[in-house]
Design an enzyme around this catalytic site. Structure first.
Site: not given
Length: 269
Positions: A46, A57, A171
């Protein structure tokens, strides 16, 4: 034309999917880190695109993005970096991990042209909800790219629908909140993964907070692979001076690879 995602994927019992930020600490070093990850057993890479407002994040990846942005790294030159990785021997699939705004600014046609030119295999857009992703998902299908879907514990009634449209791998977000190293896993992650696997015909990989061999050991019988980002970037951050210095880079990469192998020991033994 790219070989297919399936053909690029190593035949392994469990997937190891590392996340790094393009251009951190320097574009040239990113290439060497990618090759080191492949040597350490990575199944899929990734490649994160540095962004000034990365909503999903935590601070570790935010700092990596800031370093890359300081180097002038953009979505376009990040994608061009993949062809340099390919020239130097990277064979595993590469997924571009980017927020939607950089794709919008570059233009979707330009994005897909660059994906074709640079041997890119897929796209993951964390801030594009499933219900708003159909158009981009179809364009990926037309271009032969895998559009990677995210599913979280809060997805509940949407899990079956998301899984039925998922491509490449699914995911699974292990816990709520932003990315970052975590000392322990939420006990609810195991029932969540069991639920996802009921509906998924493709590999189920779990990420967000995976950082230790004990966590990998605990997860290995509940998923098809692990995704690791912040722990790797934290290790890169620890060795920044050595990585940017050509004379000490090889030693830093050696320690980086050993760290990965230690963490993955439960699925590699």
């Amino acid at each position: 034309m790219n070989t297919t995602f399936t053909n690029r994927l190593p035949k392994a019992e469990k997937l190891f999917i590392p996340f790094i930020v393009a251009g951190d600490p320097h574009p040239e070093v990113t290439i060497e880190i990618a090759l080191t990850l492949q040597e350490a057993g990575a199944s899929i890479l990734e490649l994160g695109i540095p962004y000034s407002d990365p909503l999903a994040d935590g601070p570790v990846i935010q700092r990596a993005s800031a370093r890359a942005l300081k180097n002038g790294v953009t979505l376009e030159n990040s994608m061009n970096l993949v062809s340099e990785m390919r020239k130097k021997g990277l064979k595993i699939p590469v997924i571009i991990f980017t927020y939607y705004n950089p794709v919008l600014q570059l233009g979707e046609e330009n994005f897909f042209a660059l994906a074709r030119q640079n041997g890119i295999d897929g796209l993951l857009v964390p801030d594009l909800p499933f219900e708003e992703s159909e158009d981009l998902r179809r364009k990926c299908e037309d271009e032969g790219l895998k559009f990677i879907s995210l599913v979280a514990p809060t997805s509940s009634s949407r899990i079956e629908k998301i899984a039925s449209h998922a491509q490449g791998f699914l995911y699974c977000v292990s816990s709520l909140g932003v990315t970052g190293v975590r000392n322990s896993l939420n006990n609810e992650v195991y029932s969540f993964l069991q639920e996802v696997k009921r509906y998924s015909d493709i590999p189920v990989a779990v990420g967000f907070g995976i950082s230790s061999s004990s966590q990998v050991e605990a997860l290995k019988d509940h998923c098809d692979g692990v995704i690791m980002g912040s722990a790797l970037i934290q290790k890169i951050e620890e060795h920044l001076p050595e990585l940017v210095n050509e004379e000490t880079r090889a030693t830093a990469l050696y320690h980086f690879k050993n760290f990965i192998r230690d963490v993955l020991q439960p699925i590699n033994s």
